[in-house]
Design an enzyme around this catalytic site. Structure first.
Site, PDB file in Angstrom:
ATOM      1  CG  ASP A 554      -2.061   0.918   1.183  1.00 21.11           C
ATOM      2  OD1 ASP A 554      -2.242   1.596   0.157  1.00 21.11           O
ATOM      3  OD2 ASP A 554      -2.821   0.974   2.179  1.00 21.11           O
ATOM      4  CD  GLU A 557      -0.330   5.593  -3.740  1.00 21.89           C
ATOM      5  OE1 GLU A 557      -1.137   4.652  -3.821  1.00 21.89           O
ATOM      6  OE2 GLU A 557       0.245   5.892  -2.680  1.00 21.89           O
ATOM      7  CG  ASP A 633      -7.875   4.526   0.875  1.00 20.18           C
ATOM      8  OD1 ASP A 633      -7.753   3.286   0.864  1.00 20.18           O
ATOM      9  OD2 ASP A 633      -7.005   5.290   1.312  1.00 20.18           O
TER      10      ASP A 633
END
Length: 859
Positions: A554, A557, A633
């Protein structure tokens, strides 16, 4: 009848239309079935085109005209064709044009500086050049002056005009794709900064310190500082610097949200318009919370007033129907008409904006990237399956996942301790409720130190995993890319000693803020760093892990709470000194790659190696080679359930078919009706996981009470009844690239009713699904394509196509229809018992489904 046991490591082949018996088996498997609102995204944290110098400069500007120097055109056999491009701005350096051709039918057009002072960085491991076969083009005679045509496959021609420069892909004589038809090609060259004045000094007596001397002890996800005295930094809404007059708008530095980008090499952006004559339907450019069909972004009646943005970001509480950047980015555009399908892959991993326009003559895209080179790959089709095959030959097909990963996953931030895990697993067992994987979020670690366990909450992680394994279950733990800067943390200590971290612009280890606090980030662009990371998954290094423990990447990015746009500064550098702006969109994929390689390494060599399972939030073209992804999310709202299907269909068109959305929505609380409907939709998507925020109420299936628990259980049983079919589809995806979840136009390319349809989809070629995505709906209009009969998956009632059918869909029913069998075959199906059965389905996976008689086999 009995449920067959089969080897999940062998491919399953279902030739439905060719073999009626297999159709009956598939249909029998299907037969065995018995809002809280959240705040919107903080837009002040994220740039738009008007906040971004290179996009401002080129979105609407009249670009210099580029021409091909006719005497420079040279053929080089299988190495293609080269030529020199010259701008009508004679102070600009010349550009080198290269055209290459592959036996798959793909034509590749590249433009670089001919003699660069600073060669552009290019990723060498995204396009699989070593697996591609170049072909020698043949020059077409009789074209005349001002152009040159090269035929490189039967009916496939690349036509290059000299002044102004254009390149056109001709398929059987028809222009399918045109480069630079609108004369928007440009290539900003590096230049010196001599003569530019220094910035004015701050006013005397005025502090530049926004924190006024307070000691910072941390940052939260909103990027605002937390001070030692318990107060928080006040939010100041600061946008981009005002555009400057002249041609140096944002050349040398830019500021946004209190962060300055130093741009030491100056301007380097590139751009090109790509037109699709005669086409009214473009798709692609994932990831965006938008429709599958790309909406217009320019023109008097455009749907958006901002271009689509591709820049992988952690966008907290993202909004819908927006072209804003999200977690992943794949710069591919598809064009589809009743006569043909073509595609264009803009291979540039820097920040990219894409405008879409359409008129009566066709559709146009305009790509603008911050740096890199122009590298466009044109896929000629002519059918959707051909374009997908051509694209995935370039960047790789979906890795065949382990069977267990196609079952149901149960996740939450966070299952608080080992006892909680045991209780959740125990309830699944007690209720005879099928699931395959239990997940642990960041709280399972020792203070957010990845590869560790909280010894108080999880004192015996191996025993915990073994308790799941003996029932055929697996576990997934989260391992994020940010590493806590703690010299007592062995991972950080070794990474520091070996010099494996991304550097700041001054050359020191970059220090940003994420869940553990002060953190550094590994340089995953470097092969030796990926190798080191992979080694950390060895059982003797990741203490407490087993071969039944898999991984969730997770925040990759990468997310940096106190960084510009919640990410890393663009002037940070990798170990080769290349700026972060050049490789930003690749970072998450590189981490997922290293993690997957680590899972393979830990299990042994050759036939002993186990297939990995790694879920990543960030992705790029080719991420399918390394695992799965999810849409991030989302929220427990009907609108987020509705947007999931167009998002997943678009991601599938990017080659990444192992994808899903958090079932139930991550933020907020999910009421019973929404949960049932989301489970129904999720059960027909490739990756099927329920997940929730730690502030959300518990939402394991039994927490809703009856009849909801039984309704959810029946949905999950239906998913398990289809596991052999899903596994078959993934086998085909691993060979041909075909998405497992696909738009209807993939299978019915001449049916114009399907071209913009993204609220229903195909699972493979044999199931059409339209879930309920609105509150209180008990009837559903589903479109049944083709002229073959379709059968309700529960009643086997036949319906003929092509037409729209209105069906009753009470809360315990989803509109799903099976094609590819005769009426007589459908009538032979029978259901006689609803006893839940369990058998081992290869690799220790339990097929906890279904009713008898059961007819599931593997060939």
């Amino acid at each position: 009848a009995r449920l067959a046991v089969f080897d999940a490591s062998a491919p399953v082949r279902l030739h439905c239309c060719s073999h009626g018996a297999m159709a009956r088996l598939l249909a029998a498997a299907i037969a065995l079935l018995a809002t809280a609102q959240v705040a919107a995204v903080d837009r002040s944290k994220f740039r738009t085109c008007k906040d971004t110098g290179f996009c401002r400069r080129h979105r609407d500007a009249a670009e210099p005209k580029f021409s091909v120097l006719p005497t420079s055109v040279q053929a080089h056999g299988v190495e293609g064709v080269t030529a020199i491009l010259q701008s009508d701005n004679m102070n600009a350096p010349p550009m080198k044009l290269t055209a290459k051709f592959y036996d798959s039918g793909v034509a590749r057009v590249q433009v670089r500086e001919a003699n660069p002072a600073h060669p552009r960085w290019e990723a060498s491991d995204i396009v699989l050049d070593d697996q591609l076969t170049l072909v020698e083009p043949k020059q077409v005679e009789g074209v005349g002056e001002g152009a040159v045509h090269y035929e490189y496959a039967d009916g496939r021609v690349l036509a290059i005009t000299f002044s102004p420069f254009t390149a056109t892909l001709l398929v059987d004589g028809k222009a399918e794709v045109v480069l630079n038809a609108e004369n928007k090609f440009y290539f900003e060259y590096h230049r010196t900064r001599e003569g530019k004045p220094e910035l004015a000094a701050a006013e005397e007596g005025k502090s530049d310190d926004p924190h006024q001397g307070k000691k910072i002890v941390g940052y939260w996800e909103d990027g605002l500082a937390i001070y030692e005295d318990g107060s928080r930094e006040e939010k100041k809404v600061t946008g981009a610097e005002e555009p400057k007059d002249g041609d140096e708008d944002g050349f040398w530095e830019e500021s946004f949200g209190g962060h300055k980008d130093s741009k030491p090499l100056g301007p380097a952006s590139v751009g090109l318009d790509i037109s699709f004559p005669g086409s009214q339907h473009l798709y692609g450019l994932p990831e965006h919370a938008s429709s599958m069909k790309l909406q217009t972004t320019k023109g008097g009646k455009s749907h958006y007033n901002e271009p689509y943005r591709l820049y992988t970001l952690d966008v907290f509480e993202y909004e819908l129907d927006e072209p804003m950047a999200l977690y992943g980015g794949i710069p591919i555009v598809w064009s589809h008409t009743p006569a043909s399908t073509v595609g264009a892959f803009w291979f540039n991993p820097t920040e990219t904006f894409v405008d879409i326009e359409a008129d009566a003559t066709g559709s146009k895209s305009h790509f603008v990237s911050e740096s890199g080179i122009v590298d466009v790959m044109l896929m000629p089709g002519p059918k959707p399956a051909d374009v997908m095959r051509q694209f995935t030959q370039l960047v790789g097909t979906q890795e065949l996942p382990p069977m267990f990963s196609l079952g149901y996953h149960q996740c939450r931030w966070n299952y608080k301790d080992q006892k909680d895990v045991a209780q959740v697993h125990g309830m699944f067992e007690e209720l005879n409720f099928p699931y395959d994987v239990l997940w642990l979020d960041i709280e399972h670690t020792d203070g957010k130190r990845y590869f560790t366990w909280d010894k108080h909450m999880f004192p015996d992680p191996i025993a915990m995993q073994e308790a799941l394994s003996k029932h055929g279950r697996r576990m997934v733990t989260i391992v994020d890319p940010h590493l806590k800067r703690d010299n007592n943390y062995y991972i950080h200590k070794e990474a520091t000693e070996k010099g494996l971290y991304v550097k700041n612009k001054e050359g020191g280890d970059y220090d940003g803020w994420c869940w553990p606090g002060s953190s550094s980030y590994l340089d995953f662009t470097a092969p030796h760093v990926r190798q080191w990371w992979a080694e950390q998954f060895a059982l003797d290094k990741y203490i407490g892990s087993t071969l039944d423990l898999f991984t969730w990447n997770d925040m990759n990015e990468p997310s940096v709470f106190n960084g510009p746009e919640v990410s890393m500064p663009k002037d940070a550098k990798n170990l080769d000194g290349v700026e972060h702006r050049e490789w930003h969109n690749l970072y998450g994929m590189y981490q997922q790659r290293a993690t997957a390689e680590g899972q393979v390494m830990r299990s042994g060599e050759g036939t002993a190696a186990h297939r990995p399972f790694v879920l990543s939030r960030s992705f790029y073209a080719g991420s399918q080679r390394w695992g799965a992804m999810w849409t991030g999310d989302n929220a427990a709202e009907w609108s987020h359930l509705e947007i999931a299907s167009p998002m997943l269909l678009s991601i599938g068109l990017g080659g990444l078919t192992f994808a899903g959305a958090d079932v139930g929505g991550f933020f907020g609380n999910t009421e019973s009706e929404l949960m049932v409907r989301w489970m129904q939709a999720g059960s027909y998507t490739p990756f099927f996981r329920g997940h929730a925020h730690h502030d959300s109420k518990r939402r394991e299936p039994w927490t809703f009470g009856e009849p909801t628990t039984t309704q959810i259980r029946n949905v999950v049983m239906a998913r398990y009844a289809l596991l052999p079919y899903w596994y078959t589809l993934f086998h085909h995806a691993s060979v041909s690239g075909m998405p497992t979840m696909r738009p209807l136009f993939f299978e019915y390319p001449t049916d114009e009713a399907t071209f913009a349809m993204d609220d229903q989809w195909m699972v493979g070629s044999d199931i059409v699904v339209k879930p309920v995505t609105s509150h209180g709906v008990t009837k559903t209009d589903i479109y049944l394509p083709g002229d073959q009969p379709w059968y309700d998956v529960e009643t086997y009632e036949p319906f003929s196509g092509p037409r729209k059918v209105t069906l009753p869909t009470p809360l315990d029913k989803v509109a799903a229809h099976l094609g590819c069998m005769t009426a007589a075959e459908a009538q032979e199906l029978a259901v006689t018992d609803t006893t839940l059965k369990r058998v081992t389905l290869g690799e220790g996976v339990h097929l906890e489904a279904v009713q008898e008689p059961v007819l599931l086999v593997a060939l």
